[in-house]
Design a protein around this motif. Structure first.
Motif, mmCIF file in Angstrom:
data_model
loop_
_atom_site.group_PDB
_atom_site.id
_atom_site.type_symbol
_atom_site.label_atom_id
_atom_site.label_comp_id
_atom_site.label_asym_id
_atom_site.label_seq_id
_atom_site.Cartn_x
_atom_site.Cartn_y
_atom_site.Cartn_z
ATOM 1 N N TYR A 152 0.980 -1.235 -0.119
ATOM 2 C CA TYR A 152 0.117 0.052 0.014
ATOM 3 C C TYR A 152 0.987 1.140 -0.147
ATOM 4 O O TYR A 152 1.860 1.500 0.885
ATOM 5 C CB TYR A 152 -0.954 0.027 1.218
ATOM 6 N N THR A 153 0.686 2.041 -0.854
ATOM 7 C CA THR A 153 1.225 3.405 -1.029
ATOM 8 C C THR A 153 1.480 4.121 0.257
ATOM 9 O O THR A 153 2.563 4.434 0.386
ATOM 10 C CB THR A 153 0.901 4.347 -2.055
ATOM 11 N N TYR A 154 0.462 4.257 1.103
ATOM 12 C CA TYR A 154 0.480 5.114 2.163
ATOM 13 C C TYR A 154 1.400 4.438 3.158
ATOM 14 O O TYR A 154 2.711 5.311 3.762
ATOM 15 C CB TYR A 154 -0.943 5.135 2.943
ATOM 16 N N ASP A 155 1.529 3.250 3.501
ATOM 17 C CA ASP A 155 2.481 2.599 4.094
ATOM 18 C C ASP A 155 3.986 2.659 3.906
ATOM 19 O O ASP A 155 4.999 3.037 4.276
ATOM 20 C CB ASP A 155 2.419 0.967 4.362
ATOM 21 N N THR A 156 4.395 2.693 2.338
ATOM 22 C CA THR A 156 5.456 3.084 1.795
ATOM 23 C C THR A 156 5.933 4.414 1.931
ATOM 24 O O THR A 156 7.092 4.578 2.286
ATOM 25 C CB THR A 156 5.498 2.437 0.492
ATOM 26 N N VAL A 157 5.145 5.304 1.900
ATOM 27 C CA VAL A 157 5.614 6.630 1.962
ATOM 28 C C VAL A 157 5.832 6.929 3.421
ATOM 29 O O VAL A 157 6.898 7.799 3.667
ATOM 30 C CB VAL A 157 4.319 7.579 1.492
ATOM 31 N N VAL A 158 4.959 6.590 4.167
ATOM 32 C CA VAL A 158 5.416 6.670 5.887
ATOM 33 C C VAL A 158 6.758 5.973 6.199
ATOM 34 O O VAL A 158 7.584 6.689 6.761
ATOM 35 C CB VAL A 158 4.400 6.061 6.708
ATOM 36 N N ASP A 159 7.118 4.847 5.541
ATOM 37 C CA ASP A 159 8.365 4.319 5.692
ATOM 38 C C ASP A 159 9.427 5.155 5.083
ATOM 39 O O ASP A 159 10.637 5.467 5.728
ATOM 40 C CB ASP A 159 8.350 3.003 5.025
ATOM 41 N N ILE A 160 9.181 5.249 3.936
ATOM 42 C CA ILE A 160 10.328 6.266 3.111
ATOM 43 C C ILE A 160 10.759 7.599 3.854
ATOM 44 O O ILE A 160 11.864 7.859 4.182
ATOM 45 C CB ILE A 160 9.975 6.584 1.691
#
Length: 174
Positions: A99-107
């Motif tokens: 999920y893009t949201y999870d990836t954005v938070v991680d990045i």
């Protein structure tokens, strides 16, 4: 591909996808991003399982990750670029559906980013943007950098930061 031991804060965007396989159309987007935007860093992120393609059986994620690394290395060798090109396995290591949201938070936790994080996408994803996982939170974190694929014009949406980049479509598909 520029690899650094010290991460400096830079204008950054992420380029996610299945990349099954990565092809010249993807590299064309990097070229256009460099020519038409001020971004300094691109983090390419192969999905483990794309939320939009859950029924498909892609090439194993680690193989796609390695193909992306090879392609970006060759690209930067043949086309010297001012962009810092990185490949991240964050979605592969996380497991499950990406999920893009999870990836954005991680990045945003891993990399120093100047300004808002950019999110590269094709205009074919615009009609269903409101259906994305945690979209209300996601739109607060990113600028959507939308490239021409299907010549869909971005509708005005409250609270979204969408930059549409009209470039010649590179006819390539995985």
């Amino acid at each position: 591909m520029m690899l650094t031991t010290e991460m400096k804060s830079k204008t950054t965007c992420i380029f996610g996808g299945t990349f099954d396989p990565i092809h010249k159309g993807h590299l064309h987007i990097l070229n256009q991003l460099e020519e038409l935007t001020p971004y300094e860093r691109v983090i390419v992120i192969p999905a483990r399982i794309s939320n939009f393609k859950q029924e498909s059986v892609p090439t194993p994620a680690v193989d796609r990750y390695n193909m992306v690394k090879i392609a970006l290395n060759e690209y930067s060798t043949q086309h010297p670029t001012r962009l810092e090109l990185l490949v991240s396995d964050v979605e592969i290591k996380r497991g499950g559906v990406s999920y893009t949201y999870d990836t954005v938070v991680d990045i945003l936790e891993r990399y120093p980013v100047t300004g808002r994080l950019g999110l590269i996408m094709g205009d074919d994803l615009l009609p269903d943007l409101d259906k994305w996982y945690r979209i209300d939170e996601l739109k607060e974190l990113v600028d959507f950098i939308c490239f021409t694929r299907d010549k869909i014009v971005a509708p005005k949406r409250e609270g979204y930061h969408i930059r549409q980049i009209n470039t010649p479509v590179y006819n390539a598909s995985s």
